[in-house]
Design a protein around this motif. Structure first.
Motif, PDB file in Angstrom:
ATOM      1  N   ARG A  38       1.228  13.637   6.928  1.00 22.22           N
ATOM      2  CA  ARG A  38       1.607  13.873   8.324  1.00 22.22           C
ATOM      3  C   ARG A  38       2.985  13.269   8.624  1.00 22.22           C
ATOM      4  N   ALA A  39       3.888  13.394   7.652  1.00 25.64           N
ATOM      5  CA  ALA A  39       5.222  12.821   7.777  1.00 25.64           C
ATOM      6  C   ALA A  39       6.176  13.697   8.589  1.00 25.64           C
ATOM      7  N   GLY A  40       5.890  14.990   8.657  1.00 25.89           N
ATOM      8  CA  GLY A  40       6.793  15.906   9.355  1.00 25.89           C
ATOM      9  C   GLY A  40       7.851  16.482   8.441  1.00 25.89           C
ATOM     10  N   SER A 103      -9.378  24.070   5.307  1.00 27.43           N
ATOM     11  CA  SER A 103      -9.950  23.530   6.545  1.00 27.43           C
ATOM     12  C   SER A 103      -9.423  22.133   6.853  1.00 27.43           C
ATOM     13  N   TYR A 104      -9.094  21.349   5.851  1.00 27.40           N
ATOM     14  CA  TYR A 104      -8.595  19.989   6.058  1.00 27.40           C
ATOM     15  C   TYR A 104      -7.081  19.945   6.296  1.00 27.40           C
ATOM     16  N   CYS A 105      -6.422  21.097   6.183  1.00 27.47           N
ATOM     17  CA  CYS A 105      -4.961  21.151   6.355  1.00 27.47           C
ATOM     18  C   CYS A 105      -4.591  22.463   7.037  1.00 27.47           C
ATOM     19  N   SER A 106      -4.961  22.589   8.304  1.00 34.34           N
ATOM     20  CA  SER A 106      -4.714  23.858   9.000  1.00 34.34           C
ATOM     21  C   SER A 106      -4.080  23.686  10.378  1.00 34.34           C
ATOM     22  N   ARG A 139      -2.220  17.869   7.351  1.00 34.18           N
ATOM     23  CA  ARG A 139      -3.572  17.485   6.961  1.00 34.18           C
ATOM     24  C   ARG A 139      -4.153  16.716   8.152  1.00 34.18           C
ATOM     25  N   TYR A 140      -5.424  16.931   8.487  1.00 35.37           N
ATOM     26  CA  TYR A 140      -6.011  16.273   9.657  1.00 35.37           C
ATOM     27  C   TYR A 140      -6.019  14.752   9.512  1.00 35.37           C
TER      28      TYR A 140
END
Length: 158
Positions: A38-40, A103-106, A139-140
């Motif tokens: 989740r760094a962008g 599903s974990y990265c949407s 990723r969530y």
């Protein structure tokens, strides 16, 4: 049938056929990744997403009306190559993420969910291949080890 009529029909139809046969084609290539930290932005821990859906969408510069749209899917490495037929002239065209099958990265990264592409030869570009910036999904939950990885990027001298 009068021969002048046939000549008139030929003069009207042949230019249309010649233009249609000579319609320009472009290939837009790019990559869709999972931002595992989740760094962008992409890191060494951002794998490609196989099966992600991507669209190429062009809009009229003045009215913002969609003038062209086509979709594609990424390969096993998260890369796509989408063919666009026709010179898009002054249209504003973007590659856009549509969905991720993971599903974990949407969750689409709002800063990296579209990439501008130029789909005309009126700007001096010779190649018919256009490269779009990579686009990502978050990723969530960040993977374990992300704090150490991102610290490594902070310490890098530029």
């Amino acid at each position: 049938m009068d021969s002048r009529f046939l000549v008139l029909v030929a003069l009207c139809v042949l230019p249309v056929l010649a233009t249609a046969a000579d319609e320009k084609q472009y290939t837009v290539e790019g990559r869709v990744y999972c931002d595992t930290c989740r760094a962008g932005y992409e890191t060494e821990a951002t794998p490609g997403i196989p099966g992600a859906k991507v669209a190429i969408e062009c809009k009229n510069r003045v009215s913002s009306e969609v003038t062209f749209r086509t979709e594609g899917v990424t390969d096993s490495k998260g890369k796509y190559a989408i063919t666009v037929t026709g010179d898009r002239g002054d249209d504003i065209c973007d590659a856009v993420t549509l969905s991720s099958p993971l599903s974990y990265c949407s969750e689409a990264d709002p800063g990296r969910n579209r990439a501008r592409v130029i789909l005309t030869n009126s700007n001096g570009l010779v190649s018919s291949t256009r490269y779009a910036n990579a686009m990502g999904f978050f990723r969530y939950e960040p993977m374990s080890g992300c704090a150490q990885l991102l610290k490594k990027y902070e310490e890098t001298d530029i």
